[in-house]
Design an enzyme around this catalytic site. Structure first.
Site, mmCIF file in Angstrom:
data_model
loop_
_atom_site.group_PDB
_atom_site.id
_atom_site.type_symbol
_atom_site.label_atom_id
_atom_site.label_comp_id
_atom_site.label_asym_id
_atom_site.label_seq_id
_atom_site.Cartn_x
_atom_site.Cartn_y
_atom_site.Cartn_z
ATOM 1 C CG HIS A 112 -0.601 7.471 -0.842
ATOM 2 N ND1 HIS A 112 -0.545 6.097 -0.931
ATOM 3 C CD2 HIS A 112 -1.645 7.741 -0.009
ATOM 4 C CE1 HIS A 112 -1.510 5.563 -0.201
ATOM 5 N NE2 HIS A 112 -2.198 6.552 0.356
ATOM 6 C CG HIS A 275 -10.955 7.567 4.890
ATOM 7 N ND1 HIS A 275 -10.652 6.666 5.891
ATOM 8 C CD2 HIS A 275 -9.857 7.615 4.095
ATOM 9 C CE1 HIS A 275 -9.428 6.205 5.708
ATOM 10 N NE2 HIS A 275 -8.927 6.775 4.628
#
Length: 752
Positions: A112, A275
């Site tokens: 992020h 993920h």
């Protein structure tokens, strides 16, 4: 990587903060209250030039002369990595680690930090540690990452100024991956922290979190934005606007990741690789339990936000995105589990405990295959977000995902390189990369240029070459314009572009409209002939075309100053080299084509922003101050650097002569300005005779209209400012010519 969208959080209006201070006005602080109306409130259409004054030394706590690159070189990187590895499993009671391992948390933090980068203007990214400041520290998508940074604080505290927050956040992500069995491609230090939020980054037009006014038409995302909604890093994991449509979500993914400079394979690798680790958090409905973001929280929270009233407020009760679950059966180990589950089950839509749309295996398949993050007695089924299902059903992503599933090593290699690109994309050329973990293999997205392999020209060579350039038949205007076109392609945001490499002769830059391809095709062969003749003399001494282009501009500025009665030497330092077309990513460079360049009075029709605003934006990307911008515009006008040889703003009867005539005539009260018949063009008429004396664009007139810019223009229009203007122009010119010379910065640091 996990996209922790706080889709259910009550959306506060950005800037609306809880005022915990006594609202009674103090005689000392009364005029510093946030509620006071600013000039922008009174005159919202006023040109904002504050972005040219940000990151001043006055806001920097480091001592004068502090050089982060030199400090980083003294850092014991092995010791930092060792400390980070220990931290990964050192679970703290105030924020317990999922599965006893903070690795996935730090991967999300690093992702992020870097994922705000967008290719449209090169802004965003991990390069300056902006995640510490508003608005990023309070974006819904960055929920609970405040805790990740607090977990890192003891390490930052230990190594101090040798290790920036910007570098630490990315390094923590790398070490997290390595600690869970993944082999990363490499890591480079060199990201220097800023000390205040950057004001130049346009995050979108919305006035509340998770709104999406950035779209027009069917689903046309406004440039240069990358994310689909205000406060998101990239896409909504539940699907477009929360609608669980994997096919439609794939469209958003492709557009968003392309604007992060990623192709389809890199996109699949990043999502699936990220993920492979960790879980999402949706133990309850955020609007019922979660408090304000860090910037809106009370002073007693000490910069932490999203206080959770559910249960313990962390661990099993953590609420971040509203999604709940893990993708794989071992969320803290690198394996092929993401694809195993994606292709191993048929998936059906369900709801998380927080009410978010997510997917679970049909008919109860996969039950009890996933461990609980905090309770060893509990097991769960795997989960997928809508955007994960996109990787299976999309006609392009699907085959890529299948190939990665069947060839795990290919997947690992793709993820390693994509992660490296994601976390280093805004660092610029390789000379800025620091540390023992930097890969030796250059990547095409780093815009590589060859190393200098010849003896550089000396002062006598430079003098002889200047004479040849001025006698070549090329005009002052042509030499200045070509040098400016090459050097001003630089973007301080992601450190791309610039004259080094002489890519102005390559596709796509040679064909950019702003560079006047037909005119450029006349100039470059002349310069190449001079280069060829010099290099054919024999010996080891050579000059690159990149150096010659800049030298031509410098010689022309000196000649123009001489014609104006000023003897000045424009600094020139050789050492640039010429890149090849093979090492130039055409698609990547194409997005850098200017839609406007106010310094050349160029503005494409149909642009949504006024020309003067785009001038300031360009100046900020060139790392110019407002006075430097002013001097350059005034000088380039009289030197004849306008696009298409336009006379707009050329307020002089002595073109190609470096004078302050632009400012003198702009501020002449014998002129009255009025719109002409042409769009965006104005004309100056004599107040007595009413004849047209000059024509100008909005970029020209802003230096007489805007009070602060007019103040700068007045300085240069004064009778005693002629010499000052020449020297200020030369200084600003030299700064732009050398913006991409990171090799010079290294030499200067070494000399000190």
């Amino acid at each position: 990587m996990e996209n922790e969208l706080v889709s259910k959080v009550k959306a506060p209006v950005p800037g609306n903060q809880t005022n915990t201070l006594n609202e009674a006005k103090c005689p000392v602080g009364a005029h510093t209250l946030a509620g006071a109306r600013s000039n922008a409130n009174w005159w919202p259409n006023q040109l904002n030039i504050n972005i040219l004054h940000q990151h001043s030394p006055l806001s920097d706590p480091m001592p004068e002369g502090f050089n982060y690159a030199e400090e980083f070189k003294t850092l014991d990187l092995d010791a930092v990595v060792k400390d980070l590895r220990h931290l990964m499993t050192d679970s703290q009671p105030w924020w317990p680690a999922d599965y006893g391992h903070y690795g996935p948390f730090f991967i999300r933090m690093a992702w992020h930090s870097a994922g705000t980068y967008r290719i449209g203007d090169g802004r965003g990214g991990a390069g300056s540690g902006e995640q510490r400041f508003a608005p990023l520290n309070s974006w819904p998508d960055n929920g609970n990452l405040d805790k990740a940074r607090r977990l890192l604080w003891p390490i930052k505290q230990k190594y101090g100024r040798k290790l920036s927050w910007a570098d630490l956040m990315v390094l923590a992500g790398n070490v997290a991956l390595e600690s869970m069995g993944f082999k990363t491609f490499g890591f480079a230090g060199g990201r220097e922290d800023v000390w205040e939020p950057s004001e130049d980054i346009y995050w979108g037009p919305e006035g509340k979190w998770l709104d999406d006014k950035r779209y027009s038409g069917e689903r046309d995302l406004e440039n240069p934005l990358g994310a689909v909604q205000m406060g998101l890093i990239y896409v909504n994991p539940e699907g477009p606007n929360g609608k669980p449509d994997p096919a439609a979500a794939a469209v958003d993914i492709r557009e968003t990741f392309a604007r992060m400079a990623m192709n389809d394979e890199e996109t699949v690798a990043l999502i699936a690789g990220g993920h492979t680790f960790g879980k999402t958090h949706g133990a309850g409905v955020p609007t019922e339990y979660v408090g304000p973001e860090p910037e809106g929280a009370g002073i007693e929270e000490q910069g932490l936000g999203w206080k959770n009233k559910l249960g313990h407020g962390h661990g099993y009760h953590t609420i971040t995105s509203g999604l709940e679950g893990a993708w794989t059966t071992n969320p803290i180990k690198w394996d092929n589990g993401f694809f195993d589950n994606l292709f191993g089950y048929d998936w059906e839509l369900t709801k998380s405990p927080a009410g978010a749309n997510q997917w679970t295996p049909k008919n109860g398949a996969g039950k009890d295959t996933v461990p609980d993050a905090h309770d060893k007695t509990k097991r769960h089924a795997p989960f997928m977000a809508t955007t994960d299902i996109s990787l299976k059903v999309d006609p392009i992503y699907g085959p890529i995902s299948k190939r990665f599933h069947e060839h795990p090593q290919e997947f690992a290699d793709a993820f390693a390189k994509a992660w490296y690109k994601l976390t280093h994309r805004d660092m610029g050329p390789l000379p800025r990369y620091l540390g023992k973990l930097v890969p030796k293999e250059p990547q095409v997205w780093q815009d590589p240029v060859p190393a200098v392999d010849h003896e550089l020209v000396n002062d006598s060579d430079v003098a002889a070459l200047k004479a040849k350039l001025l006698a070549s038949g090329l005009t002052v205007s042509q030499l200045v314009t070509t040098a400016w076109a090459a050097a001003s392609s630089f973007r301080g945001s992601d450190k791309r572009g610039g004259a080094n490499g002489a890519r102005i002769r390559l596709t796509p830059q040679k064909d950019w409209e702003v560079n006047q391809p037909k005119e450029l095709a006349k100039v470059l062969p002349v310069l190449e002939k001079i280069q060829h003749d010099f290099n054919a003399q024999g010996g080891k001494k050579k000059i690159s075309l990149a150096d010659l282009i800049i030298l031509g501009g410098c010689a022309a500025v000196e000649e123009a100053a001489k014609k104006g009665g000023h003897s000045v030497k424009v600094p020139f330092t050789p050492g640039r080299t010429d890149a090849s077309q093979e090492h130039t990513d055409v698609k990547s460079f194409s997005v850098m084509e200017p839609k406007a360049d106010g310094f050349r009075n160029y503005h494409q029709k149909g642009q949504p922003r006024p020309a003067e605003e785009m001038l300031v934006d360009k100046a900020q990307l060139l790392r110019l101050t407002a006075p430097e911008m002013t001097a350059l515009v005034g000088g380039l006008r009289v030197l004849g650097a306008n696009y298409g040889h336009s006379k707009h703003g050329v307020f002089t009867s002595h073109p190609e002569t470096l004078t302050n005539d632009f400012f003198v005539n702009l501020l002449d009260m014998n002129n009255r300005w009025q719109p002409s018949g042409a769009d965006g063009v104005y004309e100056a008429r004599d107040r007595q005779g009413d004849h047209v004396k000059w024509t100008a664009t909005r970029v020209d007139l802003i230096f007489g209209s805007h009070s602060q810019l007019r103040a700068f223009a007045e300085v240069y229009a004064c009778n005693d400012a002629k010499e000052k203007f020449v020297h200020d122009f030369v200084a600003a010119w030299t700064k732009v010519m050398n913006l991409d010379r990171y090799d010079l910065a290294k030499k200067k640091a070494a000399a000190n």
